[in-house]
Design an enzyme around this catalytic site. Structure first.
Site, PDB file in Angstrom:
ATOM      1  NE  ARG A   1      -1.064  -6.186  -2.355  1.00  0.00           N
ATOM      2  CZ  ARG A   1      -2.253  -5.732  -2.719  1.00  0.00           C
ATOM      3  NH1 ARG A   1      -3.280  -6.566  -2.846  1.00  0.00           N
ATOM      4  NH2 ARG A   1      -2.449  -4.472  -2.976  1.00  0.00           N
TER       5      ARG A   1
ATOM      6  NE  ARG B   1     -11.368  -2.497  -2.976  1.00  0.00           N
ATOM      7  CZ  ARG B   1     -10.052  -2.684  -3.027  1.00  0.00           C
ATOM      8  NH1 ARG B   1      -9.549  -3.625  -3.807  1.00  0.00           N
ATOM      9  NH2 ARG B   1      -9.246  -1.925  -2.322  1.00  0.00           N
TER      10      ARG B   1
ATOM     11  CG  HIS C   1      -2.276  -0.724   0.405  1.00  0.00           C
ATOM     12  ND1 HIS C   1      -3.212  -0.019  -0.297  1.00  0.00           N
ATOM     13  CD2 HIS C   1      -2.520  -2.025   0.204  1.00  0.00           C
ATOM     14  CE1 HIS C   1      -4.033  -0.878  -0.863  1.00  0.00           C
ATOM     15  NE2 HIS C   1      -3.646  -2.109  -0.568  1.00  0.00           N
TER      16      HIS C   1
ATOM     17  CB  CYS D   1      -8.798  -2.483 -10.799  1.00  0.00           C
ATOM     18  SG  CYS D   1      -9.369  -3.778  -9.703  1.00  0.00           S
TER      19      CYS D   1
ATOM     20  CD  GLU E   1      -9.262  -8.918  -4.615  1.00  0.00           C
ATOM     21  OE1 GLU E   1      -8.229  -8.250  -4.743  1.00  0.00           O
ATOM     22  OE2 GLU E   1     -10.237  -8.525  -3.960  1.00  0.00           O
TER      23      GLU E   1
ATOM     24  NE  ARG F   1      -6.393  -0.170  -3.873  1.00  0.00           N
ATOM     25  CZ  ARG F   1      -5.635   0.015  -4.960  1.00  0.00           C
ATOM     26  NH1 ARG F   1      -5.452   1.225  -5.436  1.00  0.00           N
ATOM     27  NH2 ARG F   1      -5.065  -1.025  -5.559  1.00  0.00           N
TER      28      ARG F   1
HETATM   29  C1  PEP Z   1      -5.886  -6.025  -6.421  1.00  0.00           C
HETATM   30  O1  PEP Z   1      -5.836  -6.842  -5.493  1.00  0.00           O
HETATM   31  O2  PEP Z   1      -5.408  -6.234  -7.543  1.00  0.00           O
HETATM   32  C2  PEP Z   1      -6.516  -4.722  -6.222  1.00  0.00           C
HETATM   33  C3  PEP Z   1      -6.659  -3.904  -7.226  1.00  0.00           C
HETATM   34  O3  PEP Z   1      -6.921  -4.374  -4.974  1.00  0.00           O
HETATM   35  P1  PEP Z   1      -5.965  -3.947  -3.767  1.00  0.00           P
HETATM   36  O4  PEP Z   1      -4.639  -3.578  -4.328  1.00  0.00           O
HETATM   37  O5  PEP Z   1      -6.651  -2.806  -3.095  1.00  0.00           O
HETATM   38  O6  PEP Z   1      -5.925  -5.181  -2.919  1.00  0.00           O
HETATM   39 MG    MG Z   2      -7.032  -6.799  -3.710  1.00  0.00          MG
END
Ligand code: PEP
Ligand code: MG
Length: 582
Positions: free
Chosen positions: A467, A334, A191, A504, A433, A298
Site C-alpha cells: 500500500r 483499536r 500513513h 474504516c 483486513e 488508531r
Molecule cells: C485499514 O487497514 O483499512 C485500516 C483502517 O487500518 P490502518 O490504515 O491503520 O492499517
Molecule cells: Mg489496517
C-alpha cells in the site's frame, strides 16, 4: 516553472515556500532572529562545536583501539576543520549581520567552503571536500538534534518536501506552519497520506524525485485534489490556483452546512457516518464535520515519539478524555496496531524483510501480553466515562480472536476484583483486513459484536499490492471485483449472525465507492473527518433501492475500471453537482 504529477491523497490547495527534508543530509530552515537572540544563537553554535569535538575524539579513540592509529588519523583533518578560526568567525558574522538562526548561518558558510574546494583542481584538496561535507553534517546534526525537531520548531509556513515522512515526524510537527506535504514515495493509504487527511493538510505523494528536484525556498503550488505540484509558478498560474482555492473553500463551506443533518438515504435508511482519528485533539474537527462517532481510533500514535511505553494510567487518562468529549457518541478504540509502516521508538523490533506480513498488530500483542493487557485495562476503565468499543486489528484466524478475547476477559476479571468500574456491555469487534478473515467471517462473527472492514489492508493483502509503493499504486484498486466480493461476503456473514458491519478504510471517503458500499448493505462507514461531508451529501442524494440496484449491477462487471466507471456514470445522473466537483 515546472509541473509534476503524483498521487492526490489529501484535497485542497497549498501555496508557499518549500522546506526540503533529506533523511541523510538534513535540510535547514531559515529563521529570522531578533537582536537580543544573537548571543543565544552564538552560544548554541559554540555548544554544537564542543559537542562535535567530543564526539570526534570518542570516535578517533575507538577506531585507534580497534583498527590502529593510521585509520584514526583521518579524524585529525575533521578536528582541524572544527578549529578553523575563519570558518567560526564567518558563521558568527552571519548570525550577527543577517540575523539568522545558527543552523542556517552554519549551513550557508559550509556550502560556500564546499563549493570553493570543489572548484580547485587538486587531488588532495578534492579529498578535503568529503571531509568538509562529513563534518558539516555532524555539526548540523548536533545543532538540530533530529529532523523532527525542525518540524516542531517552524517559524514560518512551509510545504514539506521529503522522500517520505515517518509517523513520528508527522506526530511532532507544528501543524499551524505545515501547509502541505509532497513526497517521493507512498500511496493513497500510506500513513503520510492518512495523516495529511487527518490534519487537513493538502498532500501529494509518489512524485518520484521531488525531494531532489525541489530546493528549500522554492515557491510551490500543491494541488492535493488533483495530485499536481507546480514549482516556481508564473503569476498567471498563481492567479488561476487562487481562484481554484476559493472555489474549493466555497464547496466545503456548502457541504459543512449538512453537519447537523442525518446521514440517511432519501428513503430514510440510516448509515452511521463516523470519523477516523489518530490523536484526541482531532475531536473538534470530528464534531465540526458532523461525524456521529469515532469508527477508528488508531491508538498506536500514542506510543510514538517516546523512549518508554505509556503506562496504564496515562492511557486511561487519554481514552477517558476521548470518551468524555464524544459523550453519548460511540468511539471504537483499536488496540495497538504496530508494524507495517508504523514503528515505535520505545520497542526494539527485529529487522524484517516483509514488515507488512510480519510480527505486528495482534500478533505482537498476543506475544507481549504485558503491553496488551495494560492497554485493555486502560480502555475498559475509560469505558465507564462514555461509549467505548474495543477492536482488534489484523485478525487472521479464529485462535487469535479467541486468545485476544481471553486476555480481555482476564483484564475484566482483574478490574472486577479490584472494584474498578467499567462498561460491562462494552462491544468488542474484529477488523476484517486479511483475506483469510474475510473468508472465515461466518466463523469469526460468532465471537464478536461487530466487524469493521479495514479496506486499506484488505486491498493490499488480497491484491498483493504494497500500500505504500507508488510504482504499483495503479494496481491498488478498491473497486477490483475480488475486493467487492470479499466485502459483500463479510457484510452478509455479519448480518446472518446478527452483528453490525462497518468499514474504516479510506475507500469509503470516496463518495462513488461509498454508495457502492451502501448498496451492499454496510451499516457504518468511518473515514477522515475532512471527507465526511461529501459522503454524507452522496448518501442523502440517493434511495437505498437505487444504491442496491447500482451495486448489484456493478458486481456483474469483470474489471475494477469498468465498475468504477459504471457507478460514477449512474451517480452523475442522480447527483450531478456532487460528481462534477469531484
Ligand atoms: C485499514 O487497514 O483499512 C485500516 C483502517 O487500518 P490502518 O490504515 O491503520 O492499517
Ligand atoms: Mg489496517
Amino acid at each position: 516553472m515546472i509541473a509534476v504529477q503524483g498521487i492526490a491523497v489529501s484535497p485542497g490547495i497549498a501555496m508557499g515556500k518549500a522546506l526540503v527534508l533529506h533523511s541523510e543530509d538534513m535540510s535547514v530552515p531559515r529563521m529570522n532572529i531578533s537582536e537580543d537572540q544573537i548571543p543565544r544563537e552564538i552560544a548554541r553554535f559554540e555548544d554544537g562545536l564542543t559537542k562535535t569535538r567530543a564526539d570526534l575524539l570518542g570516535i578517533r579513540r575507538k577506531i585507534s583501539q580497534e583498527l590502529g592509529r593510521e585509520h584514526s588519523d583521518i579524524f585529525n583533518a575533521h578536528l582541524l576543520i572544527l578549529e578553523d578560526r575563519t570558518l567560526i568567525e564567518d558563521v558568527i558574522a552571519r548570525i550577527k549581520e543577517d540575523r539568522v538562526n545558527t543552523e542556517y548561518a552554519f549551513s550557508s558558510v559550509i556550502q560556500k567552503y564546499f563549493q570553493a574546494f570543489s572548484r580547485i583542481d587538486d587531488e588532495y584538496l578534492k579529498e578535503r571536500v568529503a571531509d568538509i561535507k562529513d563534518i558539516g553534517r555532524r555539526i548540523l546534526q548536533n545543532l538540530m538534534g533530529h529532523s523532527k525537531d525542525v518540524l516542531s520548531d517552524l517559524k514560518e509556513q512551509v510545504v514539506i518536501v521529503s522522500h517520505d515522512l515517518s509517523p513520528s515526524d508527522t506526530a511532532t510537527m507544528n501543524r499551524e506552519q505545515v501547509i502541505g506535504f509532497a513526497t517521493d514515495i507512498g500511496g493513497p493509504t500510506s500513513h503520510t497520506a492518512i495523516m495529511a487527511r487527518s490534519l487537513e493538510i493538502p498532500a501529494v505523494v509518489g512524485i518520484e524525485g521531488i525531494s531532489k528536484d525541489v530546493a528549500t525556498g522554492d515557491y510551490l503550488i500543491l494541488d492535493g485534489t488533483h495530485g499536481v505540484v507546480v514549482v516556481n509558478p508564473d503569476r498567471e498560474t498563481i492567479e488561476r490556483y487562487r481562484l481554484e482555492e476559493r472555489k474549493y473553500v466555497e464547496l466545503n463551506r456548502e457541504l459543512t452546512k449538512l453537519k447537523d443533518l442525518k446521514a440517511e438515504t432519501l428513503d430514510h435508511h440510516p448509515v452511521e457516518l463516523s470519523a477516523n482519528i489518530e490523536f484526541p485533539d482531532e475531536i473538534p474537527s470530528v464534531i465540526a464535520h458532523g461525524a456521529e462517532g469515532i469508527g477508528l481510533y488508531r491508538t498506536e500514535y500514542f506510543y510514538l515519539n517516546r523512549s518508554d511505553l505509556p503506562t496504564e494510567e496515562e492511557q486511561y487518562q487519554a481514552y477517558k478524555k476521548v470518551a468524555e468529549q464524544m459523550s453519548e457518541q460511540p468511539v471504537v478504540v483499536r488496540t495497538l496496531d504496530l508494524g507495517g509502516d508504523k514503528f515505535l521508538s520505545s520497542i526494539e523490533l527485529p529487522y524484517e524483510m516483509n514488515p507488512f506480513l510480519g510480527w505486528r498488530a495482534i500478533r505482537f500483542c498476543l506475544a507481549r501480553v504485558d503491553i496488551f493487557k495494560n492497554q485493555l485495562r486502560a480502555i475498559l476503565r475509560a469505558s465507564s466515562h462514555g461509549k467505548l468499543k474495543i477492536m482488534y486489528p489484523m485478525i487472521s484466524n479464529l485462535e487469535e480472536l479467541l486468545n485476544a478475547n481471553q486476555i480481555l476477559e482476564e483484564a475484566r476479571q482483574e478490574l472486577r476484583k479490584e472494584g474498578i468500574p467499567f462498561d460491562e456491555n462494552l462491544e468488542v469487534g474484529a477488523m476484517i483486513e486479511i483475506p483469510s478473515a474475510a473468508l472465515i467471517s461466518h466463523i469469526l462473527a460468532k465471537e464478536v459484536d461487530f466487524f469493521s472492514i479495514g479496506t486499506n489492508d484488505l486491498i493490499q493483502y488480497a491484491l498483493a499490492v504494497d500500500r505504500v509503493n507508488e510504482k504499483i499504486a495503479y494496481l491498488y484498486d478498491p473497486s477490483h471485483p475480488a475486493i467487492l466480493q470479499l466485502i459483500k461476503m463479510v457484510i452478509d456473514n455479519g448480518h446472518a449472525n446478527n452483528i453490525w458491519v462497518g468499514t474504516c478504510g479510506e475507500m469509503c471517503g470516496d463518495p462513488v465507492l461509498a454508495i457502492l458500499l451502501v448498496g451492499m448493505g454496510i451499516d457504518e462507514m468511518s473515514t477522515s473527518p475532512l471527507v465526511l461531508p461529501k459522503v454524507k451529501k452522496a448518501i442523502r442524494s440517493i434511495t437505498l433501492r437505487q444504491a442496491r440496484e447500482i451495486s448489484e449491477e456493478a458486481m456483474k462487471f469483470s474489471t475494477g475500471g469498468n465498475i468504477k466507471k459504471f457507478v460514477a456514470e449512474r451517480l452523475r445522473e442522480i447527483m450531478p453537482e456532487l460528481i462534477e466537483h469531484l
